[in-house]
Design an enzyme around this catalytic site. Structure first.
Site, PDB file in Angstrom:
ATOM      1  N   GLU A  78     -11.192  -5.030  -0.734  1.00 17.69           N
ATOM      2  CA  GLU A  78     -11.819  -4.208  -1.774  1.00 17.69           C
ATOM      3  C   GLU A  78     -11.909  -5.098  -2.989  1.00 17.69           C
ATOM      4  O   GLU A  78     -10.886  -5.541  -3.506  1.00 17.69           O
ATOM      5  CB  GLU A  78     -10.950  -2.993  -2.127  1.00 17.69           C
ATOM      6  CG  GLU A  78     -10.957  -1.893  -1.109  1.00 17.69           C
ATOM      7  CD  GLU A  78     -10.004  -0.747  -1.498  1.00 17.69           C
ATOM      8  OE1 GLU A  78      -9.729  -0.563  -2.695  1.00 17.69           O
ATOM      9  OE2 GLU A  78      -9.528  -0.066  -0.583  1.00 17.69           O
ATOM     10  N   GLU A  88      -3.659  -0.309   1.767  1.00 18.14           N
ATOM     11  CA  GLU A  88      -2.719  -0.783   0.750  1.00 18.14           C
ATOM     12  C   GLU A  88      -1.310  -0.301   1.065  1.00 18.14           C
ATOM     13  O   GLU A  88      -0.680   0.361   0.245  1.00 18.14           O
ATOM     14  CB  GLU A  88      -3.160  -0.298  -0.627  1.00 18.14           C
ATOM     15  CG  GLU A  88      -4.482  -0.882  -1.013  1.00 18.14           C
ATOM     16  CD  GLU A  88      -4.806  -0.717  -2.481  1.00 18.14           C
ATOM     17  OE1 GLU A  88      -4.395   0.293  -3.057  1.00 18.14           O
ATOM     18  OE2 GLU A  88      -5.457  -1.603  -3.030  1.00 18.14           O
TER      19      GLU A  88
HETATM   20  C1  IPT Z   1      -7.371   0.959  -4.315  1.00 17.83           C
HETATM   21  C2  IPT Z   1      -7.478   1.869  -3.090  1.00 17.83           C
HETATM   22  O1  IPT Z   1      -7.324   1.186  -1.877  1.00 17.83           O
HETATM   23  C3  IPT Z   1      -8.757   2.633  -3.048  1.00 17.83           C
HETATM   24  O2  IPT Z   1      -8.663   3.655  -2.102  1.00 17.83           O
HETATM   25  C4  IPT Z   1      -9.086   3.179  -4.382  1.00 17.83           C
HETATM   26  O3  IPT Z   1      -8.060   4.053  -4.727  1.00 17.83           O
HETATM   27  C5  IPT Z   1      -9.189   2.060  -5.380  1.00 17.83           C
HETATM   28  O4  IPT Z   1      -8.060   1.287  -5.389  1.00 17.83           O
HETATM   29  C6  IPT Z   1      -9.343   2.516  -6.806  1.00 17.83           C
HETATM   30  O5  IPT Z   1     -10.532   3.184  -6.948  1.00 17.83           O
HETATM   31  S1  IPT Z   1      -5.796   1.071  -5.131  1.00 17.83           S
HETATM   32  C7  IPT Z   1      -5.682  -0.399  -6.146  1.00 17.83           C
HETATM   33  C8  IPT Z   1      -6.496  -0.360  -7.347  1.00 17.83           C
HETATM   34  C9  IPT Z   1      -4.284  -0.530  -6.564  1.00 17.83           C
END
Ligand code: IPT
Length: 964
Positions: free
Chosen positions: A288, A200
């Site tokens: 994700e 990100e």
């Molecule tokens: C995203 C991250 O890439 C991951 O590492 C983890 O932090 C996850 O979210 C939340 O659990 S951040 C995104 C929600 C802006």
């Protein structure tokens, strides 16, 4: 975690330029994940085009779940969890690699024991799970420092930039981790199918850095496609789809439910969750996709599981599949695990990182697991899904449903999403779809009851069969024993219809249930039924090989397991199934004595290596009965001994060996309020508690001690003067880099009782400060993660001379348990947490009902376990609830720091993973109680989260005792 990500959009700058390309090839067909057979190390080619990844030219739909090995400190349990992930229908896992977990100091790296990631990658290879390797260098993940080693706080130069200081540091990490990942690539017969650069990376970006990460990877032999996970939607720029630093497959992270677990019924807070296409030349990648949530507001993870429950999964995952055409998915998390040691980043999480995931922290399967299985078996079975374009959707007639479609341009197979027009409604809506399917036009009645969505299929060559159209969803199908077996399912009590094509009239035999069959004389066999229990229909003749069609409900569908071409029904978990000769060998977990049925040509059955009485059924399947689990008795925790644990508070304590704290400058962007610099990290003490001892010559006029301490959210600190306890205060935090730096973090003023200090005499100030973990660096600006821990200001009102300081944190790094395992409490420095510590001279007393004074008190006991062999009994340590002043308890099992209980906090049950816990042997339990006043911890007990017959063999994780 950044809070509302949209808030930051304004900070971000856009870039645009030409796309990097990767050779496109290949025709439509699926490729199963690498299998044990590929352990013979056959090299495969990995390519991609705008539709999907391909292995040796065959298309792959990557359906992966995120797993953090560092949150499960028992390598044998990696197998347990990965087998569960595989059995849910996933064909891949997405793995962060955690720099700080492996590196206690610059140039020092450990990849052994619980850190043996080579072993982890061998396991994914053996299980046939593809891997998206995500080594950062920055990973976020709500872990301390966002995965940065704490020593990076002392390295000048902005992290996540091409600053020389940071560059030296991250290249060191990549030089260690990349070769391990490289040797496990699919292109070398391994499991790694893609490599994710950074995480990100959207704020304060530096394209040269992004480019260099990829150069380092290529130089280490990484030749699979490189990906990136862009935050939240394409409004976050750069997306790394083009220009300097561009990756081959840019992906998007989507958390449509956001993270407010206190309101599990509020849907879509962060949007529609449709993964955007960022590149015309690469597949759409949901890097994700939300599969749980962090619990920032302490609602408890069961509420997070509700927020992201089966209904959400049905509506959002299916909508996304059809609306986006994505063929690469990473569901975050499939199993969350534990922030053991000091792994938590304190703003968002506590010890548990259960995440409300499909598999709980105690490795239990939930309703979300069932939904993953229903969707995963479908997406990884039906090959035409790997290449689809948007298509005309069937007209929903007068009904109040929304339809949307995709079709495979080669096979013409259609996939139709049916849901409510408003995704969040829980209405009950019906419609008759007029469906122009590849095999004809059909009127298909559909019904969406409550928060639900369906993906219906038409024009699909289902093994040796032809599925013309169905109002039921397809779970999966297999071919075994010269026939096809297919499972369709739908909402309980709702009518369903399925049309199959034949060249002549087939023979239909309804073996079970109420199914009406009609043949139209022109090739269509139509089946009408109501989804209820499991109906079985045998279709023979008609110019095709036989078909055993199973028509069930959602609940029935979830009872199926598929391993290769072996379909199994029953058991609480089927880890693997293999037919050899006339025998099917199952590895399965059972929670109760129950039947288990195998849909494959076998005459005998073994379960977990033991033969099981089995018989053939009329449906041509094999059923056996498996025994339930044995009863388990857990020992009471008795035989406790206790000792006080804060001798540093006494003025005569010998601190001769402590580090003098006399620095006047720091790398941290946050500058101290008073000198010298007292930041713990600056003196090499990165994790857990630190003690300070300050000396000054008293005037006798002193009235107040004024301190500022940064502990990270949720921490506190305690103060003694000449051995007298002055009190405690909440530690500060620098919440958000958007906000101005807090000028007065963690303030505390402590009145000095008159008469305590004598003019001309040396006064000793003792301060114990906890470090709750390091902040992340989500905004890549150094302000968060380089904010100090420990004292940032200290003065004594009325004193005239300076205070001279000494500091003490953890003494050395535990070679086996790692740098995060313990901090600088007296008991930690002297091994009280370790097995074999001589506690005979301690006072016999149990924590239940006994009050302790402010400061630190240790308890130790031992217990013997003899859990039934061939069982999996996940244990937790349960805190019954204490009383009195605020207190926290550090939990050590066999020397491993398994968490921190905080009075009034959200967590009372602490996972004790098998392996760390000797399941057949003696265990040592040590508790360090840090109380802010007089407090009682209350009863502490062992608790079984479940009892399963089955499990995986778990050997004891080495747990060295005290040596001295
Ligand atoms: C995203 C991250 O890439 C991951 O590492 C983890 O932090 C996850 O979210 C939340 O659990 S951040 C995104 C929600 C802006």
């Amino acid at each position: 975690m950044p809070g509302n990500p949209r808030k930051l959009t304004a900070l971000l700058a856009a870039t645009a330029a030409a796309a990097g390309l990767w050779a496109p090839t290949g025709a439509a067909a699926t490729e199963t994940a690498p299998t044990a057979a590929s352990a013979g190390k056959t090299a495969h080619r990995v390519t991609y085009d705008r539709y999907s990844l391909k292995v040796d030219g065959r298309r792959v739909l990557l359906w992966s779940g995120e797993f953090h090995y560092f949150r499960l400190p028992s390598p044998d349990l990696w197998r347990d969890v990965l087998e569960k992930i595989k059995a849910a229908g996933f064909n891949g896992v997405s793995l962060y690699f955690h720099w700080g977990y492996h590196s206690p100091a610059p140039g020092v790296y450990d990849f052994t024991g619980v850190r043996d990631v080579d072993r982890l990658l061998r396991l994914t290879e053996e299980l046939g799970l593809y891997v998206v390797a995500r080594p950062g260098p920055y990973i976020n993940a709500e872990t301390t420092g966002g995965g940065f080693p704490a020593w990076l706080k002392n390295v000048p130069g902005r992290a996540r930039s091409s600053d020389p200081g940071y560059t030296r540091a991250y290249r060191e990490w990549l030089a260690r981790i990349n070769p391990i990942i490289a040797r496990h690539q699919v292109t070398r017969g391994g499991s790694v199918i893609a490599y994710n650069a950074e995480n990100e990376y959207a704020a304060n970006t530096d394209a040269a850095y992004m480019e260099d990460i990829q150069k380092q990877a290529r130089a280490a032999g990484i030749d699979v496609p490189i990906t990136h996970n862009q935050c939240c939607d394409a409004s976050w720029t750069p997306t790394w789809a083009s220009g300097q630093g561009a990756v081959q497959i840019p992906g998007v992270d989507d958390y449509p439910q956001a993270f407010e677990c206190r309101e599990p019924d509020v849907w879509g807070t962060w949007g529609e969750g449709v993964t955007e296409r960022l590149s015309d030349d690469a597949p759409v990648y949901a890097a994700e996709y939300q599969a749980g949530a962090i619990d920032g507001n302490k609602a408890g993870y069961d509420k997070c599981r509700e927020l992201t429950g089966p209904n959400f999964m049905k509506v959002y995952y299916k909508s996304n599949l059809i609306a986006s055409g994505a063929t690469m998915f990473g569901y975050y998390m499939s199993f969350g695990g534990t922030n053991w040691g000091r792994l938590a980043q304190p703003n968002d999480v506590y010890t548990s990182y259960d995440y409300g995931a499909a598999i709980t922290e105690n490795r239990q399967l939930t309703g979300k697991y069932d939904e993953f299985k229903r969707q995963g078996l479908f997406t990884t079975t039906v090959a035409p899904l790997t290449k689809t374009d948007p298509a005309a959707a069937p007209e929903p007639g007068g009904g109040a449903v929304h339809t949307e479609a995709r079709a495979n341009p080669d096979t013409r197979t259609q996939f139709v999403l049916v849901r409510h027009p408003d995704r969040t409604t829980d209405a009950d809506a019906s419609a008759d779809l007029t469906w122009n399917a590849p095999d004809g036009t059909y009127t298909v009645p559909v019904r969406v009851k409550g928060r639900d969505a369906k993906v219906l299929v038409a024009g699909y060559d289902m093994g040796g069969q032809r599925l013309a159209v169905s109002s039921s969803e397809l779970l999966t199908h297999t071919a075994a024993d010269g026939r096809d077996v297919a499972v369709l399912y739908g909402t309980e009590g709702v009518p369903g219809m399925t049309v199959l094509r034949y060249t002549s009239k087939p023979t239909v035999k309804v073996l079970d249930g109420d199914v009406r069959a009609s043949y139209d004389g022109k090739g269509d066999l139509r089946l009408d039924y109501t989804h209820r229990g499991l109906a079985r229909v045998l279709v023979t003749g008609g110019g095709r090989r036989p078909l055993l069609l199973l028509l069930g409900t959602d609940a029935e569908a979830a009872k199926f397991w598929k391993h290769g071409d072996v379909l199994v029904r029953g058991g609480s978990l089927v880890r693997s199934a293999r037919v050899a000769g006339d025998t099917v060998h199952l590895r399965a977990d059972t929670d109760e004595a129950a039947g288990i049925e195998v849909f494959a040509g076998a005459a005998r059955m073994t379960v977990n290596g033991a033969p099981v009485a089995a018989r053939r059924t009329a449906a041509g399947t094999l059923t056996g009965r498996v025994p339930g689990p044995a009863r388990v008795r857990l020992p009471e925790l008795t035989g406790w001994r206790t000792a006080p644990g804060a001798p540093e508070a006494r003025p005569d304590f010998d601190d001769r060996d402590w580090t003098v704290a006399d620095r006047t400058a720091t790398v941290s962007p946050i500058k101290p309020k008073t000198l010298p610099v007292l930041y713990a990290d600056d003196y090499g003490f990165h994790h857990g508690h630190v003690w300070y001892r300050g000396r000054f010559t008293a005037t006798g006029e002193e009235t107040e001690v004024r301190l500022n301490a940064i502990t990270g959210k949720g921490g506190s600190y305690q103060v003694w003067l000449n051995g007298r306890y002055l009190g405690s205060a909440a530690g500060g935090e620098q919440k958000d880099s958007d906000a101005p730096v807090n000028p007065d973090p963690g303030p505390g003023s402590f009145a000095i009782p008159s008469g305590l200090l004598t003019k001309g005499r040396t006064a000793v100030l003792s301060v114990l400060v906890e470090n709750m973990g390091h902040n992340d660096d989500w905004t890549a600006d150094d302000v968060r993660h380089k904010q100090p821990r420990g004292l940032v200001g200290a003065s004594v009102t009325g004193a005239s001379g300076p205070i001279t300081w000494k500091i003490q944190g953890a003494s050395g790094t535990d070679r086996v348990r790692g740098p995060l395992n313990n901090g600088g409490l007296y008991g930690e420095r002297t091994g009280r947490h370790l097995p074999g510590y001589p506690d005979r001279s301690w006072t016999p007393a149990s924590p239940a009902g006994r009050a302790v004074d402010a400061g630190v008190t240790w308890y130790r006991t031992g217990f013997r376990l003899d859990l039934p062999k061939g069982h999996d009994v996940p244990l937790t340590l349960r805190f019954g609830g204490g009383s009195g002043a605020a207190h926290r308890v550090l939990i050590y099992v066999n020397g491993w720091s398994l968490g921190e209980y905080v009075s009034g906090g959200p967590q009372r049950d602490f996972t004790l993973p098998a392996g760390i816990l000797r399941q057949h042997g003696d265990n040592t339990l040590a508790l360090a109680v840090v109380a802010e006043g007089r407090a009682a911890v209350g009863p502490v007990s062992l608790n079984a989260a479940a009892v399963h017959r089955g499990g995986v063999p778990v050997s004891d994780v080495p747990s060295p005792g005290r040596t001295s």
